[in-house]
Design an enzyme around this catalytic site. Sequence first.
Site, short mmCIF file in Angstrom:
data_model
loop_
_atom_site.label_atom_id
_atom_site.label_comp_id
_atom_site.label_asym_id
_atom_site.label_seq_id
_atom_site.Cartn_x
_atom_site.Cartn_y
_atom_site.Cartn_z
N TYR A 197 -9.73 4.53 7.44
CA TYR A 197 -9.92 4.86 8.85
C TYR A 197 -11.05 5.88 8.92
CZ TYR A 197 -5.46 2.65 10.16
OH TYR A 197 -4.44 1.74 10.38
N PRO A 239 -4.43 -1.02 18.67
CA PRO A 239 -4.15 -1.45 17.30
C PRO A 239 -4.31 -0.37 16.24
CG PRO A 239 -6.29 -2.25 18.01
CD PRO A 239 -5.66 -1.63 19.21
N HIS A 297 0.83 -1.19 0.00
CA HIS A 297 0.00 0.00 0.00
C HIS A 297 0.87 1.25 0.00
CE1 HIS A 297 -3.91 -1.94 1.74
NE2 HIS A 297 -3.41 -2.61 0.72
N LYS A 314 1.08 -1.00 15.14
CA LYS A 314 2.47 -1.02 15.58
C LYS A 314 2.87 -2.27 16.36
CE LYS A 314 3.46 2.62 13.59
NZ LYS A 314 4.19 2.43 12.35
N TYR A 341 3.48 6.10 10.45
CA TYR A 341 2.72 4.93 10.03
C TYR A 341 3.61 3.92 9.28
CZ TYR A 341 -1.49 2.36 8.66
OH TYR A 341 -2.44 1.38 8.51
#
Length: 387
Positions: free
Chosen positions: A196, A288, A72, A292, A380
């Site tokens: 998200y 979550p 991604h 990580k 991220y």
Amino acid sequence: MRTQVAIAGAGPAGLLLSHLLRLRGIDSVVLESRDRAYVEKRQRAGMLEQGTVDVLRDSGVGERLDREGLTHHGLELRFDGAGHRIPLSELTGGRTVTVYAQTEIVKDLIAARLAAGGEIHFETEVLSVDPGAPTVTFRRDGRVETLECDVIAGCDGFHGVCRPAVPDTRVHEREYPFAWLGILADVPPSTDELIYAYSERGFALHSLRSPKISRLYLQVDPAEDIAAWPDERIWSELRARFATDDGWELRDGPILEKSITPMRSFVAEPMRHDRLFLAGDAAHIVPPTGAKGLNLAISDVVVLAEALGAWYDSGTTELLDAYSDTCLRRVWRAEHFSYWMTTLLHKDPRQDAFGHRLQLSHLEYVAASKAAATTLAENYVGAAPLL
């Protein structure tokens, strides 16, 4: 029994550590309380940072990851009826994240260790560890036995016996007023990149496991009963939280698995006592939201493998002595990012209208500001190297 490094736990941390040690000519024995089938089916995180992918690939266990993993280059923040793409690769010099389930990493590592003649003892319960001797006492086939070693690696998770063997542990933790209801669904994903979503109804996440399997999550109360969530209610709530003004539609299908997971932040310091070294969930837990947990576990054992390699090669203890501080710098960065993502995207049940507007303003800033989006992207994808 005797080995150089005794490893408690056959999750990704313990298995990768054993694999990395073999590449350095260091013997290890892995002790795991569950059977192999259970370990290989244990569902956990599946989003890998660039550094984690590099480690797996460079150590020779990345062939199937490269073939089946889904790379991604961005993610979507969705709020107020609209989606906003964060171009991860563009903002981080080409770095990416990869979707590849923990179950598959575990299968790859077990296969590699067994093919190399490695010792993994399943259905073997670690009863206690002695960091000073050092020894591991375990039960196998009804018999209590002892494993002597030079070093113990505590990769036995949050509920394992290794962390309690570290005296004077300083514990830092935070419980969150929400949990995740997660599902694995037999339906092609409705998105090419993770979504998200924040709404007044609560948080939702659209992830994926493969081109045919979707992984989705809903924010719920930690005390929620899974029986109160039949399949149609789950899909209905997901559609409401992902709704956009452009007519985007969520595909639904048979739900294969469902569970509710409370959310917490947890760090135990130090991560070392004498000849015992903690790694992964034995030392730290993150919510979550920032993806990580698995990546931190991988980072820990990379640091530990390098330190053990230096010790066995030259007798130097410099890297071993620095192990806890080295790992904790990365742990606390990940803890902060995970906390930030969690509070940014979840609806606090105590929140009033003022708090809701502040949250929307923060989301708008992240979506509109290149500087803010870069901060999200760097954390991220894992901007800092593993070492």
